[in-house]
Design an enzyme around this catalytic site. Sequence first.
Site, PDB file in Angstrom:
ATOM      1  N   SER A  49      68.594 -28.515 -35.259  1.00 33.65           N
ATOM      2  CA  SER A  49      68.837 -29.006 -36.609  1.00 33.65           C
ATOM      3  C   SER A  49      68.986 -30.524 -36.542  1.00 33.65           C
ATOM      4  O   SER A  49      69.744 -31.039 -35.721  1.00 33.65           O
ATOM      5  CB  SER A  49      70.099 -28.342 -37.166  1.00 33.65           C
ATOM      6  OG  SER A  49      70.434 -28.881 -38.408  1.00 33.65           O
ATOM      7  N   GLY A  86      84.671 -23.586 -44.706  1.00 38.93           N
ATOM      8  CA  GLY A  86      83.895 -24.397 -45.647  1.00 38.93           C
ATOM      9  C   GLY A  86      82.499 -24.464 -45.083  1.00 38.93           C
ATOM     10  O   GLY A  86      82.280 -25.102 -44.060  1.00 38.93           O
ATOM     11  N   HIS A  87      81.586 -23.748 -45.697  1.00 41.11           N
ATOM     12  CA  HIS A  87      80.211 -23.684 -45.189  1.00 41.11           C
ATOM     13  C   HIS A  87      79.309 -24.479 -46.129  1.00 41.11           C
ATOM     14  O   HIS A  87      79.161 -24.129 -47.300  1.00 41.11           O
ATOM     15  CB  HIS A  87      79.753 -22.225 -45.072  1.00 41.11           C
ATOM     16  CG  HIS A  87      80.510 -21.456 -44.030  1.00 41.11           C
ATOM     17  ND1 HIS A  87      80.249 -20.160 -43.704  1.00 41.11           N
ATOM     18  CD2 HIS A  87      81.520 -21.842 -43.211  1.00 41.11           C
ATOM     19  CE1 HIS A  87      81.067 -19.773 -42.742  1.00 41.11           C
ATOM     20  NE2 HIS A  87      81.858 -20.768 -42.433  1.00 41.11           N
ATOM     21  N   ARG A 139     100.915  -3.927 -42.037  1.00 41.43           N
ATOM     22  CA  ARG A 139     100.735  -2.779 -42.940  1.00 41.43           C
ATOM     23  C   ARG A 139     101.503  -2.911 -44.260  1.00 41.43           C
ATOM     24  O   ARG A 139     102.009  -1.955 -44.814  1.00 41.43           O
ATOM     25  CB  ARG A 139     101.087  -1.473 -42.209  1.00 41.43           C
ATOM     26  CG  ARG A 139     100.161  -1.250 -41.043  1.00 41.43           C
ATOM     27  CD  ARG A 139     100.679  -0.275 -40.053  1.00 41.43           C
ATOM     28  NE  ARG A 139     101.881  -0.756 -39.406  1.00 41.43           N
ATOM     29  CZ  ARG A 139     102.557  -0.065 -38.492  1.00 41.43           C
ATOM     30  NH1 ARG A 139     102.165   1.140 -38.155  1.00 41.43           N
ATOM     31  NH2 ARG A 139     103.627  -0.565 -37.938  1.00 41.43           N
ATOM     32  N   LYS A 143      77.112 -23.490 -39.605  1.00 34.66           N
ATOM     33  CA  LYS A 143      76.757 -22.081 -39.838  1.00 34.66           C
ATOM     34  C   LYS A 143      76.136 -21.881 -41.215  1.00 34.66           C
ATOM     35  O   LYS A 143      75.131 -21.188 -41.360  1.00 34.66           O
ATOM     36  CB  LYS A 143      78.017 -21.197 -39.697  1.00 34.66           C
ATOM     37  CG  LYS A 143      78.634 -21.238 -38.310  1.00 34.66           C
ATOM     38  CD  LYS A 143      79.944 -20.475 -38.249  1.00 34.66           C
ATOM     39  CE  LYS A 143      81.083 -21.110 -38.985  1.00 34.66           C
ATOM     40  NZ  LYS A 143      81.567 -22.392 -38.429  1.00 34.66           N
ATOM     41  N   GLY A 144      76.787 -22.505 -42.233  1.00 41.36           N
ATOM     42  CA  GLY A 144      76.300 -22.328 -43.606  1.00 41.36           C
ATOM     43  C   GLY A 144      74.854 -22.756 -43.749  1.00 41.36           C
ATOM     44  O   GLY A 144      74.019 -22.036 -44.298  1.00 41.36           O
ATOM     45  N   LYS A 145      74.547 -23.931 -43.219  1.00 38.66           N
ATOM     46  CA  LYS A 145      73.178 -24.435 -43.314  1.00 38.66           C
ATOM     47  C   LYS A 145      72.197 -23.456 -42.660  1.00 38.66           C
ATOM     48  O   LYS A 145      71.147 -23.138 -43.225  1.00 38.66           O
ATOM     49  CB  LYS A 145      73.072 -25.809 -42.623  1.00 38.66           C
ATOM     50  CG  LYS A 145      71.623 -26.217 -42.529  1.00 38.66           C
ATOM     51  CD  LYS A 145      71.261 -27.343 -41.623  1.00 38.66           C
ATOM     52  CE  LYS A 145      69.767 -27.208 -41.334  1.00 38.66           C
ATOM     53  NZ  LYS A 145      69.108 -28.418 -40.896  1.00 38.66           N
ATOM     54  N   THR A 150      92.887 -19.472 -35.297  1.00 38.58           N
ATOM     55  CA  THR A 150      93.039 -18.853 -36.598  1.00 38.58           C
ATOM     56  C   THR A 150      93.526 -17.420 -36.366  1.00 38.58           C
ATOM     57  O   THR A 150      93.819 -17.041 -35.225  1.00 38.58           O
ATOM     58  CB  THR A 150      91.732 -18.938 -37.414  1.00 38.58           C
ATOM     59  OG1 THR A 150      92.016 -18.530 -38.763  1.00 38.58           O
ATOM     60  CG2 THR A 150      90.612 -18.087 -36.835  1.00 38.58           C
ATOM     61  N   LYS A 153      73.048 -30.997 -35.510  1.00 37.81           N
ATOM     62  CA  LYS A 153      73.510 -32.390 -35.515  1.00 37.81           C
ATOM     63  C   LYS A 153      72.991 -33.211 -34.345  1.00 37.81           C
ATOM     64  O   LYS A 153      73.642 -34.170 -33.902  1.00 37.81           O
ATOM     65  CB  LYS A 153      75.035 -32.438 -35.611  1.00 37.81           C
ATOM     66  CG  LYS A 153      75.541 -31.692 -36.852  1.00 37.81           C
ATOM     67  CD  LYS A 153      76.939 -32.047 -37.246  1.00 37.81           C
ATOM     68  CE  LYS A 153      76.980 -32.888 -38.483  1.00 37.81           C
ATOM     69  NZ  LYS A 153      78.284 -33.002 -39.128  1.00 37.81           N
TER      70      LYS A 153
HETATM   71  P1  GDP Z   1      80.079 -24.651 -41.045  1.00 34.15           P
HETATM   72  O1  GDP Z   1      81.522 -24.473 -41.377  1.00 34.15           O
HETATM   73  O2  GDP Z   1      79.759 -24.194 -39.656  1.00 34.15           O
HETATM   74  O3  GDP Z   1      79.154 -24.049 -42.063  1.00 34.15           O
HETATM   75  O4  GDP Z   1      79.822 -26.222 -41.053  1.00 34.15           O
HETATM   76  P2  GDP Z   1      80.361 -27.276 -42.155  1.00 34.15           P
HETATM   77  O5  GDP Z   1      79.551 -27.124 -43.380  1.00 34.15           O
HETATM   78  O6  GDP Z   1      81.827 -27.216 -42.278  1.00 34.15           O
HETATM   79  O7  GDP Z   1      80.079 -28.625 -41.406  1.00 34.15           O
HETATM   80  C1  GDP Z   1      78.812 -29.005 -40.998  1.00 34.15           C
HETATM   81  C2  GDP Z   1      78.457 -30.332 -41.688  1.00 34.15           C
HETATM   82  O8  GDP Z   1      77.345 -30.897 -41.066  1.00 34.15           O
HETATM   83  C3  GDP Z   1      78.062 -30.147 -43.138  1.00 34.15           C
HETATM   84  O9  GDP Z   1      78.394 -31.315 -43.844  1.00 34.15           O
HETATM   85  C4  GDP Z   1      76.552 -29.982 -43.067  1.00 34.15           C
HETATM   86  O10 GDP Z   1      75.910 -30.376 -44.258  1.00 34.15           O
HETATM   87  C5  GDP Z   1      76.230 -30.920 -41.946  1.00 34.15           C
HETATM   88  N1  GDP Z   1      75.085 -30.551 -41.099  1.00 34.15           N
HETATM   89  C6  GDP Z   1      74.653 -29.327 -40.725  1.00 34.15           C
HETATM   90  N2  GDP Z   1      73.634 -29.431 -39.847  1.00 34.15           N
HETATM   91  C7  GDP Z   1      73.442 -30.753 -39.659  1.00 34.15           C
HETATM   92  C8  GDP Z   1      72.552 -31.521 -38.840  1.00 34.15           C
HETATM   93  O11 GDP Z   1      71.752 -31.006 -38.082  1.00 34.15           O
HETATM   94  N3  GDP Z   1      72.657 -32.891 -38.906  1.00 34.15           N
HETATM   95  C9  GDP Z   1      73.561 -33.509 -39.718  1.00 34.15           C
HETATM   96  N4  GDP Z   1      73.589 -34.831 -39.712  1.00 34.15           N
HETATM   97  N5  GDP Z   1      74.411 -32.810 -40.491  1.00 34.15           N
HETATM   98  C10 GDP Z   1      74.356 -31.466 -40.452  1.00 34.15           C
HETATM   99  P1  IMO Z   2      84.438 -22.966 -40.763  1.00 32.94           P
HETATM  100  O1  IMO Z   2      84.073 -21.550 -41.091  1.00 32.94           O
HETATM  101  C1  IMO Z   2      87.103 -25.649 -38.593  1.00 32.94           C
HETATM  102  C2  IMO Z   2      91.230 -24.335 -38.033  1.00 32.94           C
HETATM  103  C3  IMO Z   2      92.310 -25.121 -38.731  1.00 32.94           C
HETATM  104  C4  IMO Z   2      93.450 -24.940 -37.767  1.00 32.94           C
HETATM  105  C5  IMO Z   2      93.266 -23.503 -37.300  1.00 32.94           C
HETATM  106  C6  IMO Z   2      94.108 -22.491 -38.057  1.00 32.94           C
HETATM  107  O2  IMO Z   2      84.200 -23.928 -41.863  1.00 32.94           O
HETATM  108  O3  IMO Z   2      83.853 -23.378 -39.454  1.00 32.94           O
HETATM  109  P2  IMO Z   2      93.976 -21.425 -40.478  1.00 32.94           P
HETATM  110  O4  IMO Z   2      93.905 -22.051 -41.822  1.00 32.94           O
HETATM  111  O5  IMO Z   2      92.832 -20.543 -40.156  1.00 32.94           O
HETATM  112  O6  IMO Z   2      95.291 -20.752 -40.227  1.00 32.94           O
HETATM  113  O7  IMO Z   2      93.935 -22.671 -39.447  1.00 32.94           O
HETATM  114  O8  IMO Z   2      91.897 -23.205 -37.483  1.00 32.94           O
HETATM  115  N1  IMO Z   2      90.151 -23.820 -38.905  1.00 32.94           N
HETATM  116  C7  IMO Z   2      88.927 -24.331 -38.953  1.00 32.94           C
HETATM  117  N2  IMO Z   2      88.396 -25.405 -38.335  1.00 32.94           N
HETATM  118  N3  IMO Z   2      86.316 -24.874 -39.370  1.00 32.94           N
HETATM  119  C8  IMO Z   2      86.826 -23.774 -39.968  1.00 32.94           C
HETATM  120  O9  IMO Z   2      86.053 -22.899 -40.640  1.00 32.94           O
HETATM  121  C9  IMO Z   2      88.191 -23.483 -39.807  1.00 32.94           C
HETATM  122  N4  IMO Z   2      89.004 -22.520 -40.265  1.00 32.94           N
HETATM  123  C10 IMO Z   2      90.204 -22.733 -39.697  1.00 32.94           C
HETATM  124  O10 IMO Z   2      91.945 -26.469 -38.884  1.00 32.94           O
HETATM  125  O11 IMO Z   2      93.277 -25.766 -36.646  1.00 32.94           O
HETATM  126 MG    MG Z   3      83.132 -25.625 -42.084  1.00 31.75          MG
END
Ligand code: GDP
Ligand code: IMO
Ligand code: MG
Length: 424
Positions: A412, A40-41, A145, A16-18, A239, A331
């Site tokens: 992507s 973590g984006h 609340r 999502k972040g990308k 979550t 990916k």
């Molecule tokens: P988010 O939480 O949805 O924003 O995703 P994350 O950042 O947690 O995880 C996605 C991971 O895949 C990150 O390390 C990105 O840098 C990486 N990523 C995103 N798009 C691609 C892609 O198309 N190919 C590859 N190889 N990595 C990607």
């Molecule tokens: P992004 O935005 C992947 C998962 C945790 C656990 C469950 C509950 O980077 O995609 P919590 O801390 O919310 O109570 O954990 O949800 N989880 C995620 N898994 N990406 C995330 O965020 C997540 N945020 C929570 O690993 O299974």
């Molecule tokens: Mg993430």
Amino acid sequence: MTVDVLLGLQWGDEGKGKIVDVLSPEYDLIARFQGGPNAGHTLEFDNQKYVLNTIPSGIFNEKNMNLIGNGVVIDPIILKRELDNLKSSGFDPVAAGKLVIARKAHLILPTHQLLDAASETKMGEGKIGSTLKGIGPTYMDKTGRNGLRVGDSMLPDFKERYDKLVAKHKSILAHYGEIPDFSEREQAFFDAIDFLRTIPQVDSEHFVNKYLQEGKSVLAEGAQGTLLDVDFGSYPFVTSSNTTTAGACTGLGIAPNKIGDVIGIFKAYCTRVGGGPFPTELFDETGEKLRQVGHEFGATTGRARRCGWIDIPALKYAIMLNGVTALIMTKADVLSGFEKIYACTHYKHNGEVIDYMPYDICGVPAEPVLEELEGWNEDLTGIRNPEEVPAKLMEYVKYIEDKVGVPVKYLSVGPDRVQTLVIK
Ligand code: GDP
Ligand code: IMO
Ligand code: MG
């Protein structure tokens, strides 16, 4: 004007972040609407990698305003650290006037994290696998609340309100056992609250609607993924927020008829971090290969992500819940070199073949029914022209589109901004 929504269709970490970063030049405002620093984006450009937890991923685009909405839960310590890190990389969104925060967003206290950890420890083997960021307990206080909000930090009796809530938390923690010392974290919390007070606070409902009235464009950025939604995910392995499009309405203060495009992101395969059902999970060397090639280790916790094949019933479910109008597949490059790839089309469950996620999926496993597809060998990471995408990958894309009935608009092929192909 309407609000476009971008969210994950699987178990989070879809990229999502990308993609928000890539799309951000098209929008005036980027707004996070739920979740907290469990997210973590990651985004990459100019050979630099950034991980954002609370801050919207539009922050690197020069013209964007960024809003942390009322539906988000905020750990001031983490937010301060994020902004300090950005500052040392040469970005200062607060000084640049590019970041505002909803005064109705709830605060994560040090004791919320202790409660999260205590609850997980108590559950032992059956734990959720939470990120231990205090997300669940903070949303519990919100709906119960009791919570403290960002706006409360401006009140003269903020410390008394804090003490009252912490006293309550301590009485709950005492039931779990000895209460760990959190004085250092408490000090860091109050330092971070001082810093938080320097970030402009807004009422997100008025803020976003004003943007719309002025004809400005807004993108709502989801966190986590649809299958972690508190109502529709694999409860209790979810979550504590609504990660679906509806969450953008409550998490920002926009009416449902103000939602425009809904952009759904999915990986070319599946990952999940934490506990809970994952029908297509691979426990063999193929799963390990996906993890290694895809660098499937959590951006927030560093945990190894569980890996498996694409799950079509789950994807269709996510598309239905969110009203997805366009898809983005990320990916795709990770699947290069797999001679055969597989897609789950149905589940075997309770002696039946079904094409939906069953209610009791946490109790009675859903065994995947897999269809075999041809893989491709070409390295995709250097492709910049959609016409160079291998035919077998386009067949895979078409296969998914036919199954789910929504077009895949972007592909992507790597983590960097420039590794993004518009294919429709
Ligand atoms: P988010 O939480 O949805 O924003 O995703 P994350 O950042 O947690 O995880 C996605 C991971 O895949 C990150 O390390 C990105 O840098 C990486 N990523 C995103 N798009 C691609 C892609 O198309 N190919 C590859 N190889 N990595 C990607
Ligand atoms: P992004 O935005 C992947 C998962 C945790 C656990 C469950 C509950 O980077 O995609 P919590 O801390 O919310 O109570 O954990 O949800 N989880 C995620 N898994 N990406 C995330 O965020 C997540 N945020 C929570 O690993 O299974
Ligand atoms: Mg993430």
